[in-house]
Motif scaffolding. Structure first.
Motif, PDB file in Angstrom:
ATOM      1  N   TYR A 170       0.827  -1.204   0.000  1.00 19.47           N
ATOM      2  CA  TYR A 170       0.000   0.000   0.000  1.00 19.47           C
ATOM      3  C   TYR A 170       0.864   1.258   0.000  1.00 19.47           C
ATOM      4  O   TYR A 170       0.613   2.197  -0.774  1.00 19.47           O
ATOM      5  CB  TYR A 170      -0.928   0.005   1.210  1.00 19.47           C
ATOM      6  CG  TYR A 170      -1.743   1.275   1.329  1.00 19.47           C
ATOM      7  CD1 TYR A 170      -2.886   1.459   0.559  1.00 19.47           C
ATOM      8  CD2 TYR A 170      -1.358   2.297   2.181  1.00 19.47           C
ATOM      9  CE1 TYR A 170      -3.633   2.616   0.651  1.00 19.47           C
ATOM     10  CE2 TYR A 170      -2.094   3.467   2.277  1.00 19.47           C
ATOM     11  CZ  TYR A 170      -3.230   3.616   1.513  1.00 19.47           C
ATOM     12  OH  TYR A 170      -3.951   4.777   1.588  1.00 19.47           O
ATOM     13  N   LEU A 222      -6.917   6.477  -2.919  1.00 28.29           N
ATOM     14  CA  LEU A 222      -6.084   5.729  -1.969  1.00 28.29           C
ATOM     15  C   LEU A 222      -6.404   6.117  -0.527  1.00 28.29           C
ATOM     16  O   LEU A 222      -6.346   5.290   0.379  1.00 28.29           O
ATOM     17  CB  LEU A 222      -4.602   5.978  -2.263  1.00 28.29           C
ATOM     18  CG  LEU A 222      -4.038   5.264  -3.498  1.00 28.29           C
ATOM     19  CD1 LEU A 222      -2.632   5.740  -3.791  1.00 28.29           C
ATOM     20  CD2 LEU A 222      -4.053   3.756  -3.305  1.00 28.29           C
ATOM     21  N   VAL A 254      -9.421   4.177   0.339  1.00 31.72           N
ATOM     22  CA  VAL A 254      -9.044   2.774   0.562  1.00 31.72           C
ATOM     23  C   VAL A 254      -8.430   2.611   1.949  1.00 31.72           C
ATOM     24  O   VAL A 254      -8.735   1.659   2.678  1.00 31.72           O
ATOM     25  CB  VAL A 254      -8.053   2.296  -0.524  1.00 31.72           C
ATOM     26  CG1 VAL A 254      -7.460   0.940  -0.154  1.00 31.72           C
ATOM     27  CG2 VAL A 254      -8.748   2.212  -1.872  1.00 31.72           C
ATOM     28  N   TRP A 275      -9.737   0.224   5.136  1.00 32.79           N
ATOM     29  CA  TRP A 275      -8.798  -0.640   5.849  1.00 32.79           C
ATOM     30  C   TRP A 275      -8.766  -0.276   7.335  1.00 32.79           C
ATOM     31  O   TRP A 275      -8.762  -1.143   8.207  1.00 32.79           O
ATOM     32  CB  TRP A 275      -7.422  -0.478   5.216  1.00 32.79           C
ATOM     33  CG  TRP A 275      -6.419  -1.521   5.589  1.00 32.79           C
ATOM     34  CD1 TRP A 275      -6.578  -2.571   6.443  1.00 32.79           C
ATOM     35  CD2 TRP A 275      -5.089  -1.607   5.089  1.00 32.79           C
ATOM     36  NE1 TRP A 275      -5.421  -3.306   6.521  1.00 32.79           N
ATOM     37  CE2 TRP A 275      -4.499  -2.738   5.705  1.00 32.79           C
ATOM     38  CE3 TRP A 275      -4.344  -0.844   4.198  1.00 32.79           C
ATOM     39  CZ2 TRP A 275      -3.185  -3.117   5.437  1.00 32.79           C
ATOM     40  CZ3 TRP A 275      -3.041  -1.224   3.922  1.00 32.79           C
ATOM     41  CH2 TRP A 275      -2.461  -2.345   4.540  1.00 32.79           C
TER      42      TRP A 275
END
Length: 473
Positions: A294, A333, A336, A340
């Motif tokens: 990541y 991102l 994302v 998470w």
């Protein structure tokens, strides 16, 4: 062993920001034009309503007469109507200007206001034009300066321009969209310095109780780097206020450090969400691989963003860094990372429900932080006037960073009154837990325990619980 994963990912975050570059534009500009084109863009500046001023010096061979300086403003009928419009020729681009507004400066001796005189320069005569122009409008406006010679044999010009707003140190060399940036940066520098000093004081107390974990060190790193970033920005803008040029390297370094601080803080939040140093001693191998992937993707996207900004952003347009494919990629991102983060916090709470006093405010607070960056980018792209964008975005960005750092400082303060304090396992016990004979799972997870703040008693009474604790050196 506790710090290995955090250190590896921390260095990856630093590397991602080291690769970032930025472009710098000054308000004292000079250069040489030599082209076959008959119309070219030179520079832009956002002038105040009453105090805008352009002082210029132009030189070109008399044999290449006669050239014009064109002054466009940001009205839809002016600059947007001619820039990047290949279907319009030079005459049509000049036709949108209003003669009554003195938007054309003919660089000839016949036009008195141009200040042009003929000079002998060795083998040829040159036209040397020295003069100025004041700008007044109903609001702050972007003005765009172009050079033209319609129907001629190309353009050749040596130019030097100084663009100013008033005579004050705080405004003279600044474009109107930059007003207040220096003052804002100085204010936040003072505040972030206080936050960093408080974090050092808290770290001293935590170290004395062997509760100074890697995640808190990452927070201190992010806060310290933020202070350095603001320091370099303040120096840059201070020099810029003095001469209108500044030192571009200082601004690049400030942006570099700002990116480092952001990435380190983001990494710290994900690690805490997964329970690192709160419910577990280390991140699993698969978790470390996912984090590394990541952060690598984030690094590459950041690099693409800044390369895109440096190479493809047109100085003839007022653009924002996130108004690009890479910018939207970074916002994606960020979302994302939030998904998470949510999953990690829920898993941590499922296995350690006694950590609710920490994770509930932690999750609520940083949910707002995760959405603040994409929302700010969208507002900047579509909701803020271009003549005010840079100063507003600068203040919002710093405010978001301060919010994130201050909240973390509050919820991790080492005080008996702090019911949100996250740590309960001492750093000296980490090695014992990791070498547990239970194997991987047992070595990763902390035992269920009450909050570490139970040992933070008032200064007026002795801490008797310390008399019965075993210290492992």
């Amino acid at each position: 062993m506790e710090v290995r994963v955090g250190e590896r990912l921390l260095w990856l975050a630093v590397l991602s920001a080291v690769l970032c570059v930025d472009s710098v534009f000054g308000k004292y500009v000079k250069g040489i034009v030599n082209t076959k084109e008959d119309w070219v863009f030179l520079t832009r500046f956002c002038f105040l309503t009453e105090f805008g001023r352009l002082d210029f010096r132009f030189r070109y061979p008399k044999s290449r007469c006669c050239q014009n300086i064109l002054l466009y403003f940001d009205d839809s009928s002016q600059w947007p109507a001619v820039y990047k419009k290949p279907e319009k020729n030079c005459y049509e681009k000049e036709a949108v200007l209003r003669p009554e507004n003195n938007q054309v400066i003919n660089l000839t001796t016949r036009y008195t206001w141009s200040g042009c005189v003929v000079e002998d320069d060795g083998n040829e005569e040159v036209l040397s034009c020295v003069g100025g122009r004041s700008f007044r409008s109903v609001r702050e406006r972007w003005w765009y300066i172009a050079l033209s010679k319609c129907g001629g044999d190309g353009l050749q010009l040596e130019y030097e321009m100084k663009l100013t707003n008033g005579q004050s140190f705080w405004t003279q060399h600044f474009s109107a969209d930059e007003f207040g940036i220096l003052e804002t940066d100085i204010t936040f520098l003072v505040i972030f310095t206080l936050v960093f000093l408080l974090s050092c004081y808290f770290a001293y107390n935590l170290k004395g109780r062997q509760l100074l974990h890697t995640t808190y060190k990452m927070f201190m790193t992010a806060a310290g780097v933020e202070v350095l970033s603001l320091m370099f920005h303040c120096v840059y803008w201070g020099l810029y206020a003095r001469d209108g040029v500044g030192n571009g390297s200082l601004k690049i370094l400030g942006k570099l450090l700002f990116s480092v601080s952001f990435l380190v803080f983001l990494l710290m939040l994900i690690l805490l969400g997964k329970g690192f140093t709160v419910t577990r001693a280390r991140i699993s191998h698969s978790g470390s691989v996912k984090l590394s992937i990541y952060m690598t993707v984030y690094t590459i996207t950041y690099v693409i963003l800044f390369i895109y900004e440096a190479e493809f952003f047109d100085p003839g347009e007022v653009l924002y860094a996130y108004d690009s494919p890479a910018g939207y990629g970074l916002m994606g991102l960020q979302l994302v990372a939030y998904v998470w983060f949510c999953y990690a916090v829920l898993v941590s709470l499922k296995h350690y429900p006694e950590k609710q006093p920490f994770y509930v405010p932690f999750f609520t607070t940083y949910t707002l932080w995760f959405f603040a960056v994409p929302v700010m980018a969208l507002i900047a792209n579509f909701g803020i006037p271009r003549w005010a964008r840079e100063k507003i975005v600068n203040g919002i960005q710093l405010g978001i960073h301060l919010y994130a750092h201050f909240v973390f400082l509050v919820i991790t303060r080492p005080s008996a009154a702090n019911k949100n304090f996250p740590y309960h396992v001492r750093t000296s016990q980490i090695g014992i837990l990791q070498s547990s004979p239970k194997g991987g799972e047992g070595g990763e997870s902390f035992p269920h325990h009450a909050y570490g703040n139970s040992s933070f008693l008032g200064d007026s009474q002795p801490n008797f619980t310390e008399l019965f604790s075993i210290q492992i050196q």
